[in-house]
Design an enzyme around this catalytic site. Structure first.
Site, mmCIF file in Angstrom:
data_model
loop_
_atom_site.group_PDB
_atom_site.id
_atom_site.type_symbol
_atom_site.label_atom_id
_atom_site.label_comp_id
_atom_site.label_asym_id
_atom_site.label_seq_id
_atom_site.Cartn_x
_atom_site.Cartn_y
_atom_site.Cartn_z
ATOM 1 N N ALA A 60 -35.006 36.278 7.633
ATOM 2 C CA ALA A 60 -35.010 35.401 8.821
ATOM 3 C C ALA A 60 -33.946 35.870 9.815
ATOM 4 O O ALA A 60 -32.928 35.205 10.032
ATOM 5 C CB ALA A 60 -34.774 33.957 8.387
ATOM 6 N N ARG A 64 -33.301 38.401 13.661
ATOM 7 C CA ARG A 64 -33.692 38.368 15.076
ATOM 8 C C ARG A 64 -35.181 38.658 15.289
ATOM 9 O O ARG A 64 -35.873 37.946 16.010
ATOM 10 C CB ARG A 64 -32.876 39.412 15.868
ATOM 11 N N SER A 113 -35.702 33.702 3.006
ATOM 12 C CA SER A 113 -34.379 34.110 3.468
ATOM 13 C C SER A 113 -33.430 33.965 2.293
ATOM 14 O O SER A 113 -33.644 33.104 1.424
ATOM 15 C CB SER A 113 -33.932 33.190 4.612
ATOM 16 N N HIS A 131 -36.015 48.634 3.751
ATOM 17 C CA HIS A 131 -37.483 48.596 3.836
ATOM 18 C C HIS A 131 -38.146 49.166 2.585
ATOM 19 O O HIS A 131 -39.130 48.609 2.083
ATOM 20 C CB HIS A 131 -37.980 49.370 5.070
ATOM 21 N N LYS A 181 -40.162 48.933 12.133
ATOM 22 C CA LYS A 181 -39.648 50.280 12.336
ATOM 23 C C LYS A 181 -38.137 50.259 12.147
ATOM 24 O O LYS A 181 -37.557 49.172 12.302
ATOM 25 C CB LYS A 181 -40.007 50.849 13.713
ATOM 26 N N ASP A 191 -32.985 53.201 14.924
ATOM 27 C CA ASP A 191 -33.205 51.956 15.648
ATOM 28 C C ASP A 191 -33.931 52.181 16.970
ATOM 29 O O ASP A 191 -34.866 51.450 17.294
ATOM 30 C CB ASP A 191 -31.867 51.252 15.916
HETATM 31 N N1 LIG Z 1 -40.016 45.966 16.990
HETATM 32 C C1 LIG Z 1 -38.916 45.664 17.650
HETATM 33 O O1 LIG Z 1 -38.891 45.494 18.859
HETATM 34 C C2 LIG Z 1 -37.670 45.495 16.888
HETATM 35 C C3 LIG Z 1 -36.568 44.973 17.531
HETATM 36 C C4 LIG Z 1 -35.442 44.758 16.783
HETATM 37 C C5 LIG Z 1 -35.432 45.108 15.448
HETATM 38 N N2 LIG Z 1 -36.516 45.637 14.849
HETATM 39 C C6 LIG Z 1 -36.493 46.055 13.446
HETATM 40 O O2 LIG Z 1 -36.506 44.902 12.626
HETATM 41 C C7 LIG Z 1 -35.663 45.079 11.490
HETATM 42 C C8 LIG Z 1 -34.674 43.939 11.464
HETATM 43 O O3 LIG Z 1 -33.928 43.933 12.655
HETATM 44 P P1 LIG Z 1 -33.216 42.615 13.213
HETATM 45 O O4 LIG Z 1 -32.656 42.998 14.533
HETATM 46 O O5 LIG Z 1 -34.081 41.457 13.110
HETATM 47 O O6 LIG Z 1 -31.998 42.508 12.178
HETATM 48 P P2 LIG Z 1 -31.171 41.200 11.761
HETATM 49 O O7 LIG Z 1 -31.151 40.212 12.856
HETATM 50 O O8 LIG Z 1 -29.883 41.720 11.234
HETATM 51 O O9 LIG Z 1 -32.054 40.575 10.583
HETATM 52 C C9 LIG Z 1 -32.323 41.267 9.424
HETATM 53 C C10 LIG Z 1 -32.514 40.258 8.298
HETATM 54 O O10 LIG Z 1 -32.652 41.001 7.087
HETATM 55 C C11 LIG Z 1 -32.200 40.226 5.993
HETATM 56 N N3 LIG Z 1 -31.319 40.998 5.128
HETATM 57 C C12 LIG Z 1 -31.529 41.199 3.809
HETATM 58 N N4 LIG Z 1 -30.546 41.908 3.255
HETATM 59 C C13 LIG Z 1 -29.673 42.153 4.255
HETATM 60 C C14 LIG Z 1 -28.434 42.838 4.296
HETATM 61 N N5 LIG Z 1 -27.897 43.424 3.207
HETATM 62 N N6 LIG Z 1 -27.781 42.888 5.468
HETATM 63 C C15 LIG Z 1 -28.324 42.335 6.564
HETATM 64 N N7 LIG Z 1 -29.494 41.681 6.590
HETATM 65 C C16 LIG Z 1 -30.168 41.583 5.429
HETATM 66 C C17 LIG Z 1 -31.458 39.021 6.586
HETATM 67 O O11 LIG Z 1 -32.329 37.927 6.427
HETATM 68 P P3 LIG Z 1 -31.970 36.678 5.479
HETATM 69 O O12 LIG Z 1 -30.492 36.507 5.556
HETATM 70 O O13 LIG Z 1 -32.742 35.610 6.131
HETATM 71 O O14 LIG Z 1 -32.432 37.001 4.093
HETATM 72 C C18 LIG Z 1 -31.324 39.351 8.057
HETATM 73 O O15 LIG Z 1 -31.353 38.209 8.862
HETATM 74 C C19 LIG Z 1 -35.045 46.470 11.652
HETATM 75 O O16 LIG Z 1 -35.760 47.406 10.883
HETATM 76 C C20 LIG Z 1 -35.224 46.791 13.133
HETATM 77 O O17 LIG Z 1 -35.381 48.159 13.432
HETATM 78 C C21 LIG Z 1 -37.622 45.817 15.554
#
Ligand SMILES: NC(=O)c1ccc[n+]([C@@H]2O[C@H](COP(=O)([O-])OP(=O)(O)OC[C@H]3O[C@@H](n4cnc5c(N)ncnc54)[C@H](OP(=O)(O)O)[C@@H]3O)[C@@H](O)[C@H]2O)c1
Length: 323
Positions: A9, A11, A32, A75, A93, A174
């Site tokens: 859960a 961004r 989460s 992943h 990605k 990223d």
């Molecule tokens: N397509 C796009 O436009 C786009 C944009 C941004 C990011 N992304 C991709 O989406 C993925 C996530 O990015 P995000 O920006 O959403 O990241 P984020 O806000 O840091 O969220 C990642 C989530 O992963 C979970 N998680 C599990 N183990 C973790 C750990 N050891 N450290 C940190 N988080 C952990 C956490 O969820 P819980 O705490 O809820 O378990 C965390 O909230 C990445 O692969 C990124 O490249 C894609």
């Protein structure tokens, strides 16, 4: 109806949940590590179920497809776990840390006849699809040059996944993944490449430039976590050129002739935030019992992962645990 289960859960899970509203998909469950976060998402987006453990959610037989929204460095682990529980997968990605991991995941999915796709949403945007179609119709002739950059001047929080080598931090996985996919979509695989990078001693890449050479074309690409880069991608051809604004989330492109006269404008505003198109593609593929999307096949993800491995090899950059 395709019932989605979301892992993580963070961004991007919000963007995904928001986009689902304009698709036929159903937000069935979210997992989460923090149940309070999962409940917040449930309240905001209407998830039917919440879990405080990823594996527990994967055991739920009501889930048709898992969306993996955790950092890149996780992943591989999360996809292998989802495949163990026989789930179809849409994974954010960059798909994995390297091509070896990606191949292992694809082989496992194939063995089990499960659908799996990298969530490279740019490829499904109607503006991008229309630009591709117009180029295939030779609107700008033969492509001679492509330019795409993706970079921001970011304020670093050292706890952020973006700068954590254990989670696959750095500009390449990223942001660089976008220009590389973009160049591949229009020009395919390069014959050779040149590259330079700026590495941080903590073991991540902060900025990089990479130039791909093709038979009669060149792609000039870069990515950065420390510099704001031009957001307009340019594709030049023998008869004209195309500008694609904010190319990774494109809603607008303009086609010009060689005298700089605007000859066509392509405009498809997002229905929600642009993720709806990739979600619809997943739903279509599952409804048609496909194991990969023809718009985003395994081979494309493998090409991009291999290309990123090769760039990192030149820079001397390995992620923790890579041999
Ligand atoms: N397509 C796009 O436009 C786009 C944009 C941004 C990011 N992304 C991709 O989406 C993925 C996530 O990015 P995000 O920006 O959403 O990241 P984020 O806000 O840091 O969220 C990642 C989530 O992963 C979970 N998680 C599990 N183990 C973790 C750990 N050891 N450290 C940190 N988080 C952990 C956490 O969820 P819980 O705490 O809820 O378990 C965390 O909230 C990445 O692969 C990124 O490249 C894609």
């Amino acid at each position: 109806m395709v019932r989605f289960g979301v892992i993580g859960a963070g961004r991007i899970a919000k963007t995904f949940s928001e986009a689902m509203k304009v698709t036929k998909g159903y937000l069935y469950a979210i997992a989460s590590r923090d149940i309070l976060k999962a409940r917040k998402y449930q309240k905001a987006y209407g998830y039917e179920k919440v879990y405080d453990n990823y594996e527990e959610m994967l055991k739920d037989d009501n889930i048709d497809c898992v969306y993996i929204a955790t950092p890149h460095g996780l992943h591989f682990e999360h996809m292998m776990l989802a495949l163990k529980y026989h789930k179809n997968i849409l994974c954010e990605k960059s798909f994995t840390l390297n091509a070896k991991q990606a191949l292992t995941v694809f082989n496992k999915a194939k063995e089990n006849h499960l659908f799996i796709m990298e969530a490279m949403w740019t490829r499904f945007l109607p503006t991008i699809k229309e630009v591709k179609h117009r180029i295939d119709q030779s609107i700008i002739g033969e492509i001679t040059m492509l330019e795409a950059h993706f970079g921001f001047s970011m304020k670093f929080n050292r706890k952020d996944r973006l700068v954590n080598p254990n989670l696959g931090g750095g500009a390449l996985l990223d942001l660089g993944v976008y220009p590389i996919h973009f160049a591949h979509l229009f020009l395919g695989s390069p014959l050779s490449f040149e590259t330079k990078s700026h590495l941080d001693p903590i073991g991540i890449d902060l900025s990089e430039q990479y130039t791909f050479q093709y038979h009669n074309a060149i792609a000039i690409l870069s990515s950065s976590l420390e510099k704001q880069l031009d957001k307009v991608a340019l594709i030049k051809g023998t008869k004209g050129y195309i500008k694609i604004y904010d190319f990774w989330k494109a809603e607008k492109a303009q086609i010009f002739d060689l005298d700089h006269h605007l000859i066509e404008e392509i405009s498809y505003p997002h229905l929600k935030n642009g993720f709806e198109y990739e979600i619809n593609e997943v739903i279509r593929c599952l409804e048609e019992n496909l194991t990969e999307s023809p718009l985003m096949p395994y081979q494309t993800t493998l090409f991009v992962m291999k290309q990123m491995d090769e760039l990192r090899h030149v820079w001397g950059l390995k992620y923790p645990g890579e041999d």
